[in-house]
Scaffold this motif. Structure first.
Motif, PDB file in Angstrom:
ATOM      1  N   VAL A 127       1.440  10.303  -3.782  1.00 54.14           N
ATOM      2  CA  VAL A 127       1.294  11.475  -2.919  1.00 54.14           C
ATOM      3  C   VAL A 127       2.425  12.465  -3.163  1.00 54.14           C
ATOM      4  N   VAL A 128       3.655  11.967  -3.261  1.00 51.09           N
ATOM      5  CA  VAL A 128       4.804  12.847  -3.484  1.00 51.09           C
ATOM      6  C   VAL A 128       4.688  13.555  -4.831  1.00 51.09           C
ATOM      7  N   MET A 129       4.314  12.820  -5.867  1.00 48.79           N
ATOM      8  CA  MET A 129       4.179  13.435  -7.191  1.00 48.79           C
ATOM      9  C   MET A 129       3.057  14.473  -7.211  1.00 48.79           C
ATOM     10  N   TYR A 130       1.929  14.151  -6.578  1.00 43.83           N
ATOM     11  CA  TYR A 130       0.820  15.106  -6.546  1.00 43.83           C
ATOM     12  C   TYR A 130       1.207  16.362  -5.767  1.00 43.83           C
ATOM     13  N   THR A 131       1.870  16.164  -4.635  1.00 43.68           N
ATOM     14  CA  THR A 131       2.314  17.309  -3.838  1.00 43.68           C
ATOM     15  C   THR A 131       3.277  18.188  -4.646  1.00 43.68           C
ATOM     16  N   SER A 132       4.200  17.550  -5.343  1.00 43.69           N
ATOM     17  CA  SER A 132       5.157  18.310  -6.162  1.00 43.69           C
ATOM     18  C   SER A 132       4.430  19.088  -7.253  1.00 43.69           C
ATOM     19  N   VAL A 152       0.839  -1.202   0.000  1.00 47.08           N
ATOM     20  CA  VAL A 152       0.000   0.000   0.000  1.00 47.08           C
ATOM     21  C   VAL A 152       0.876   1.255   0.000  1.00 47.08           C
ATOM     22  N   VAL A 153       1.900   1.256   0.850  1.00 48.53           N
ATOM     23  CA  VAL A 153       2.789   2.418   0.930  1.00 48.53           C
ATOM     24  C   VAL A 153       3.606   2.564  -0.345  1.00 48.53           C
ATOM     25  N   VAL A 154       4.136   1.456  -0.857  1.00 52.32           N
ATOM     26  CA  VAL A 154       4.960   1.509  -2.063  1.00 52.32           C
ATOM     27  C   VAL A 154       4.177   2.082  -3.240  1.00 52.32           C
ATOM     28  N   ILE A 155       2.897   1.779  -3.306  1.00 53.34           N
ATOM     29  CA  ILE A 155       2.071   2.288  -4.410  1.00 53.34           C
ATOM     30  C   ILE A 155       1.612   3.723  -4.148  1.00 53.34           C
ATOM     31  N   MET A 156       1.151   4.002  -2.929  1.00 53.62           N
ATOM     32  CA  MET A 156       0.510   5.282  -2.654  1.00 53.62           C
ATOM     33  C   MET A 156       1.493   6.406  -2.369  1.00 53.62           C
ATOM     34  N   LEU A 157       2.604   6.120  -1.691  1.00 49.39           N
ATOM     35  CA  LEU A 157       3.518   7.203  -1.308  1.00 49.39           C
ATOM     36  C   LEU A 157       4.093   7.940  -2.520  1.00 49.39           C
TER      37      LEU A 157
END
Length: 380
Positions: free
Chosen positions: A352-357, A344-349
């Protein structure tokens, strides 16, 4: 399973650390901006400029806090239960302080009355100042040990109270937490604003960096010579599941320095924290605002990593019964749970980082008084 149990325990130590640092780097400068609001903004227009530097992103940044809390619950359920029992009043104060942020942002500009807006300015200050203070005090108490233990039926009992958290070292850790996020917020403001407001933010960044250096150095000396650390002397196979009391733990002077002797490369973390905070002073003095902001983020991350590397594998040491201390080896969820959540973390993190950027690339640029005047009814 792709990984054995011990490897997943190590991976989740890293995941929780990444989420805590992500929270500190993003929502951290939001806190810093909030606590600077009544002091750096001399007029209502300037205060609106300050608010609108974080207005488009603060809600997204706060999701890092939610993610860190969720992972703490899922990966380290015993830590979650012990922390919410022992730090209940402190966490409720944290929650109520956070309430001021959404209502402050939304309601401050609803009425053009100086008293109304002034009250909400101090509410936003509270929402920016109290959480870092509580986080710092809580972490200072973790380094000293928390007064809890497990009885013979494995029920956890906490014997402390809220006032015991307000000890000298805990308060020093609170000062460090507030200072480093004030520094981070001020470097963000000097990057996002201009003119007299940016100049005041520059001076605040330099002062907060100085306090951070002093508090961090004092805390390091205190840990080395004035606070007993914790050391595991015997424990079961870490690749298996076992209860916390199955290990043997002792308290010893200087034990929090064991990992630095074992892995000398980790000495780069405290050194990096001090050098990065010093760089904030130098770069801010030279008005190299983006470099100062990056140096501030480096200092914040290095300070957190310094504490984490010193404590590893301890997560929540017990001052009453050291064997009851919770560690990365025995406070975790099951092997299957850690394995599922890993994916879950490997897929979602990364998402999240790309969207935040992407969001930050959209809202890049300075917030000016002209921007506020041109968006009188839509800006915060």
């Amino acid at each position: 399973m792709l990984f054995d149990y011990m490897t997943l325990k190590l991976i989740w130590w890293g995941f929780v650390g990444v989420l805590i640092i992500g929270f500190a780097l993003t929502d951290g400068f939001d806190f810093g901006v909030g606590m600077s609001l009544p002091f750096l903004g001399k007029t209502d227009a300037e205060r609106r400029v300050i608010i609108n530097t974080i207005g488009p992103t603060w809600e997204g940044n706060q999701t890092w806090f939610i993610a860190a809390g969720g992972c703490l619950f899922a990966a380290w359920p015993l830590v979650y239960g012990a922390a919410f029992s022992g730090f209940y009043i402190a966490l409720m104060l944290l929650l109520f302080a956070l309430f001021f942020r959404p209502v402050g942002f939304d309601y401050r500009s609803k009425i053009a009355d100086p008293r109304w807006r002034g009250a909400w300015d101090w509410a936003l200050f509270t929402g920016g100042f109290v959480p870092p203070l509580i986080f710092g005090i809580a972490f200072g108490n973790l380094l000293q040990g928390v007064p809890f233990h497990y009885d013979d039926t494995m029920r956890m009992e906490y014997t402390g109270n809220f006032l015991t958290l307000l000890n000298p070292f805990g308060l020093l850790a609170g000062v460090l937490s507030v200072a480093m996020l004030a520094m981070h917020g001020a470097t963000f403001l000097q990057q996002k604003t201009e003119g007299a407001l940016a100049e005041r933010a520059r001076r605040m960044a330099m002062a907060a960096a100085g306090v951070s250096i002093a508090a961090f150095a004092a805390g390091g000396v205190w840990i080395a010579y004035g606070i007993d650390g914790y050391r595991i002397t015997a424990m079961p196979d870490v690749n298996t599941a076992f209860m916390p009391v199955a290990k043997t733990v002792v308290r010893a002077s200087g034990a929090w320095l064991d990992n630095y002797a074992r892995w000398p490369a980790t000495l780069a973390l405290p050194a990096g924290a001090l050098l990065a905070a010093l760089a904030v002073v130098v770069l801010s003095a030279r008005r190299r605002t983006l470099a100062a902001f990056l140096a501030s983020g480096t200092a914040v991350a290095a300070i957190i990593l310094t504490a984490g590397s010193a404590m590893f594998p301890f997560v929540m040491p017990s001052s009453l019964a050291p064997a009851s201390s919770l560690t990365a080896w025995d406070a975790v969820a099951s092997h299957k749970s850690l394995g599922i959540m890993f994916w879950v973390v490997v897929i979602m993190l990364p998402i999240v980082v790309m969207y935040t950027s992407w969001v930050y690339s959209i809202v890049r640029g300075k917030v000016t008084l002209e921007h506020i005047r041109d968006n009188e009814h839509t800006a915060y």
